[in-house]
Motif scaffolding. Structure first.
Motif, PDB file in Angstrom:
ATOM      1  N   MET A 100       1.085  -0.972  -0.213  1.00 16.77           N
ATOM      2  CA  MET A 100      -0.087   0.141   0.031  1.00 16.77           C
ATOM      3  C   MET A 100       1.128   1.349   0.054  1.00 16.77           C
ATOM      4  N   VAL A 112       0.699   4.654   1.884  1.00 19.70           N
ATOM      5  CA  VAL A 112       0.009   5.402   2.941  1.00 19.70           C
ATOM      6  C   VAL A 112       0.561   6.758   3.440  1.00 19.70           C
ATOM      7  N   LYS A 113      -0.317   7.600   3.960  1.00 19.63           N
ATOM      8  CA  LYS A 113       0.159   8.974   4.198  1.00 19.63           C
ATOM      9  C   LYS A 113      -0.319   8.689   5.808  1.00 19.63           C
ATOM     10  N   HIS A 131       5.530  -1.447   2.374  1.00 19.54           N
ATOM     11  CA  HIS A 131       4.520  -0.366   2.021  1.00 19.54           C
ATOM     12  C   HIS A 131       5.367   0.887   1.623  1.00 19.54           C
ATOM     13  N   ILE A 182       5.401   4.601   2.509  1.00 17.94           N
ATOM     14  CA  ILE A 182       4.627   5.624   3.450  1.00 17.94           C
ATOM     15  C   ILE A 182       5.314   7.070   3.490  1.00 17.94           C
ATOM     16  N   LEU A 184      -3.277   7.630  -2.789  1.00 18.93           N
ATOM     17  CA  LEU A 184      -3.048   6.848  -1.717  1.00 18.93           C
ATOM     18  C   LEU A 184      -4.118   5.624  -1.443  1.00 18.93           C
ATOM     19  N   ASP A 185      -3.588   4.747  -0.723  1.00 21.25           N
ATOM     20  CA  ASP A 185      -4.373   3.443  -0.526  1.00 21.25           C
ATOM     21  C   ASP A 185      -5.010   3.604   0.911  1.00 21.25           C
ATOM     22  N   ALA A 186      -4.424   4.333   1.728  1.00 21.82           N
ATOM     23  CA  ALA A 186      -4.779   4.370   3.267  1.00 21.82           C
ATOM     24  C   ALA A 186      -4.158   5.708   3.851  1.00 21.82           C
ATOM     25  N   VAL A 204      -3.225   7.041   8.056  1.00 25.12           N
ATOM     26  CA  VAL A 204      -2.893   6.867   9.273  1.00 25.12           C
ATOM     27  C   VAL A 204      -2.949   8.111  10.074  1.00 25.12           C
TER      28      VAL A 204
END
Length: 298
Positions: free
Chosen positions: A1, A3-4, A35, A37, A60-62, A64
């Motif tokens: 993924m 991710v941010k 991943h 990030i 982005l995929d997700a 946090v």
């Protein structure tokens, strides 16, 4: 993924953390798990805008989010609106939603759980369209939060002390008000000292959080008008993890709850995921099953 991660540097544990070192640690953990990030530590006032911009990027995929319950609630609202999976790093005092998700409460352990986790479809509640992941409440809880806000504190221990002073004040000055409600077509009028509507039913912990956020219903709780002895009895039941079993509590399960306050002609206080807010005479509460995508442990 891809991710941010966005951390509230003003929140709880992060205030005393070397955020540059912590950001590097999170990057190492996620990259070791395969991943990509990006990590940003921002001030509290910039959290929502930073998360909104991340969700609009399209690559982005997700996301946090790291911080206390208020930060996580705001991040969940952004993620829900944008249909973006959300991971949670608990850095607050109570970390109630993280407890519901069974995440480690140690900020140094949670990243590895998320990096090797999975995405689930969880529920989220709303009060007049405003998202909540934990609860909407009025009466005793709202008065406690209002009293606590009147005291100054600058640390976790200070907040606990202010909460204790506020709780004593509420014991000796409990609210009493009238409500009309419609819960899935069941209509009733009651005098109460407290209302709580939770995103799924509370479990049996002293901290009063849901054990499961995928059951697709609201927990609807009311307490009758209480005198100081009654408030103390209810508080003792909560401390023993017996809130739901208390004879002072009436519990229902619903998909929709509509509240009306017939004797109110002004804005009244409510608490949504720990934040004290004004509400009008009518409040529409809803559960949105499976609409919040969450990154949780495997």
């Amino acid at each position: 993924m891809k991710v941010k991660a966005v951390f509230n540097r003003d929140g709880g544990t992060f205030r005393s953390t070397d955020m540059e070192a912590y950001g590097r640690w999170v990057e190492e953990v996620f990259r070791a798990a395969g991943h990509e990030i990006e990590v940003a530590a921002v001030e509290a006032v910039d959290m929502r805008d930073t998360l909104e911009r991340a969700c609009r990027r399209g690559d982005l995929d997700a996301i946090v989010a790291g911080g206390g319950d208020g930060t996580i609630s705001a991040a969940a609202a952004v993620a829900w609106k944008n249909r973006m999976p959300l991971g949670v790093i608990p850095a607050g005092t109570m970390n109630l939603f993280a407890r519901s998700l069974k995440l480690p409460l140690d900020i140094w352990k949670a990243p590895a759980v998320l990096a090797h986790g999975r995405i689930i479809a969880a529920d989220i509640g709303s009060a007049d369209g405003r998202a909540f992941v934990h609860q909407f409440s009025m009466g005793l809880h709202a008065r406690l939060v209002r009293y606590r806000k009147s005291y100054r504190f600058a640390s976790r221990l200070g907040k606990i002390g202010a909460s204790t002073r506020a709780a004593i004040g509420v014991v000796f000055n409990p609210p009493d008000f009238e409500i009309e409600f419609d819960a899935d077509g069941h209509r009733e009028r009651r005098h109460v000292s407290a209302i709580s509507v939770s995103n799924n039913h509370f479990g049996h912990s002293t901290f009063m959080y849901a054990d499961d956020v995928t059951s697709g219903h609201l927990g609807f709780y009311t307490a009758p008008p209480l005198n100081p002895a009654g408030v103390a009895k209810l508080a003792f039941a909560i401390l023993r993890g017996k809130f739901r079993a208390s004879p002072l509590i009436t519990e229902m399960s619903a998909i929709t709850v509509d509240l009306h306050f017939p004797k109110v002609d002004r804005k009244i206080n409510c608490v949504i995921d720990g934040e004290l807010l004004p509400m009008g005479r009518d409040v529409a509460l809803r559960i949105h099953p499976g609409e919040l995508k969450l990154l949780v442990g495997a």
